[in-house]
Design an enzyme around this catalytic site. Structure first.
Site, PDB file in Angstrom:
ATOM      1  N   HIS A 259      -7.367  -3.111   3.261  1.00  0.00           N
ATOM      2  CA  HIS A 259      -8.289  -2.161   3.301  1.00  0.00           C
ATOM      3  C   HIS A 259      -9.734  -2.670   3.345  1.00  0.00           C
ATOM      4  O   HIS A 259     -10.767  -1.921   3.771  1.00  0.00           O
ATOM      5  CB  HIS A 259      -8.317  -1.235   2.130  1.00  0.00           C
ATOM      6  CG  HIS A 259      -6.818  -0.586   2.076  1.00  0.00           C
ATOM      7  ND1 HIS A 259      -6.357   0.273   3.189  1.00  0.00           N
ATOM      8  CD2 HIS A 259      -5.744  -0.459   0.941  1.00  0.00           C
ATOM      9  CE1 HIS A 259      -5.232   0.876   2.699  1.00  0.00           C
ATOM     10  NE2 HIS A 259      -4.812   0.315   1.572  1.00  0.00           N
TER      11      HIS A 259
ATOM     12  N   ASP B 122       3.234  -2.663   4.780  1.00  0.00           N
ATOM     13  CA  ASP B 122       2.870  -1.644   3.720  1.00  0.00           C
ATOM     14  C   ASP B 122       2.701  -0.263   3.932  1.00  0.00           C
ATOM     15  O   ASP B 122       2.623   0.188   5.131  1.00  0.00           O
ATOM     16  CB  ASP B 122       1.083  -2.206   3.175  1.00  0.00           C
ATOM     17  CG  ASP B 122       0.841  -1.614   1.831  1.00  0.00           C
ATOM     18  OD1 ASP B 122       0.817  -2.529   0.962  1.00  0.00           O
ATOM     19  OD2 ASP B 122       0.181  -0.566   1.904  1.00  0.00           O
TER      20      ASP B 122
ATOM     21  N   HIS C 174       0.494   1.911   3.384  1.00  0.00           N
ATOM     22  CA  HIS C 174      -0.748   2.224   3.719  1.00  0.00           C
ATOM     23  C   HIS C 174      -1.195   1.792   5.041  1.00  0.00           C
ATOM     24  O   HIS C 174      -1.034   0.488   5.265  1.00  0.00           O
ATOM     25  CB  HIS C 174      -1.939   1.960   2.741  1.00  0.00           C
ATOM     26  CG  HIS C 174      -1.562   2.531   1.496  1.00  0.00           C
ATOM     27  ND1 HIS C 174      -1.005   1.849   0.325  1.00  0.00           N
ATOM     28  CD2 HIS C 174      -1.834   3.966   0.796  1.00  0.00           C
ATOM     29  CE1 HIS C 174      -0.958   2.625  -0.788  1.00  0.00           C
ATOM     30  NE2 HIS C 174      -1.367   3.848  -0.374  1.00  0.00           N
TER      31      HIS C 174
HETATM   32 ZN   LIG Z   1      -0.584  -0.182   0.004  1.00  0.00          ZN
END
Ligand SMILES: [Zn+2]
Length: 343
Positions: free
Chosen positions: A123, A159, A161
């Site tokens: 991220h 993942d 996300h």
């Molecule tokens: Zn994640």
């Protein structure tokens, strides 16, 4: 060839408030997995810190200064992202671990490596920390591989996300392919199938947005119909894996129903592509995973896929009917049709 697990017990010191899922017990789970593989003959390497130059390939100067200023302090960088007094040092070790793993694989000291690191990275944007991530470890790895002479680097991110930071850092770069399977819509909000990269990088971002509730077969479908054929056409010189385990059915954050053996199967499929395309050169790096039992078991399955003589690790079969994989694959194939021959 040895399997290299790059980790350090010091990752436990990247701590967040009690009750928060990003806690030190996760590092202890990684230590248990690493110890089990050490007993089976894996080489365990303690990382050195990433250099400023290595980090500056993917982060701007203001971000590097801001993270350096957190040294010795407990701060909140955003709603999810905290530092402890140790976090700056630990984050530099995490980024350094993937740099070390890439060097070992690119120099053919090992064909496979698994970096067990805290904090995660995907991220983190060029200019800011986000979602537990301070430095974008896998992006630092991709940039380092390029600096070592790799012409093309692929990053596959399973993942739960979307790896917004990794996508954005390389979205205009045709030398780095980013392929992500993720829950959508969901945090961080990016990752629609129509996000395919920009400029010279158009077509080199491939997003597989899966509706919540996706099962093993959905992941198998998107791997078979998009992830694997695109990788085979791209022919990377190195394959990197953002190995998050929060799509697991037990995970308290993710809403997917992926089982432990599927993480072994996905990682095994990626290793097979690396063997076809790039002499087996593959480096996996940990991202999320917030149920400790699921994290330990899934990480173990993924590591076994990179072991010198991996077990078969077939896709598990469930009896749950779902069209989520087909829908995601169809959307991605429509979006990237001008760039890839997918039949
Ligand atoms: Zn994640």
């Amino acid at each position: 060839m040895p399997l290299i697990l790059v980790h350090t017990e010091r990752f436990a010191e990247h701590q967040t408030p009690p009750g928060h899922p990003e806690r030190s017990e996760r590092a202890e789970v990684m230590d248990v997995v690493a110890e089990r593989w050490r007993e089976r003959g894996a080489e365990i390497v303690a990382p050195r810190e990433a250099t400023h130059e290595q980090l500056a390939r993917v982060h701007d100067a203001a971000h590097l200064r801001r993270i350096a200023e957190t040294a010795g302090q407990a701060l909140a960088l955003d709603a999810d992202t905290y530092t402890s007094p140790e976090s700056y040092d630990i984050a530099r070790l995490a980024a350094g671990a993937v740099v070390d793993a890439v060097e070992r694989v690119m120099e053919s000291r090992s064909h496979t490596a698994f970096a067990l690191v805290r904090p995660p990275g995907h991220h983190a944007e060029r200019d800011r920390a986000m979602g537990f991530c301070l430095y974008n470890n896998v992006a630092v790895a991709a940039a380092h591989a390029r600096a070592l002479g790799a012409g093309r680097v692929a990053v596959v991110d399973y993942d739960v996300h979307h790896g917004n930071g990794t996508q954005h850092i390389f979205e205009a770069d045709p030398a780095v392919l980013y392929v992500s399977t993720h829950q959508y819509p969901y945090y961080p909000g990016t990752g629609a199938a129509t996000e395919i990269g920009s400029g010279a990088g158009a077509g080199f971002t491939v997003n597989l947005p899966l509706e919540a509730g996706a099962v093993d077969e959905d992941y198998r479908t998107v791997f078979d119909r998009v992830v694997l054929p695109v990788l085979r056409q791209f022919k990377p010189d190195l394959l990197l894996v953002s190995a998050g385990f929060d799509a697991h059915e037990r995970d308290p954050l993710g809403g997917m129903r992926v089982t432990t053996p599927a993480f072994g199967a996905m990682t095994r499929e990626l290793r097979s592509v690396a063997e076809e395309c790039c002499h087996g050169r593959i480096v996996a790096v940990t991202e999320g995973g917030y149920d400790l039992q699921a994290l330990g078991a899934s990480l173990d399955a993924a590591v076994s896929a990179l072991a010198p003589s991996p077990p078969p690790l077939p896709w598990p079969s469930t009896t749950i009917a779902s069209t989520r994989g087909r829908d995601a694959a169809d959307a991605a194939r429509r979006a990237i049709a001008p760039f890839w021959a997918l039949g």
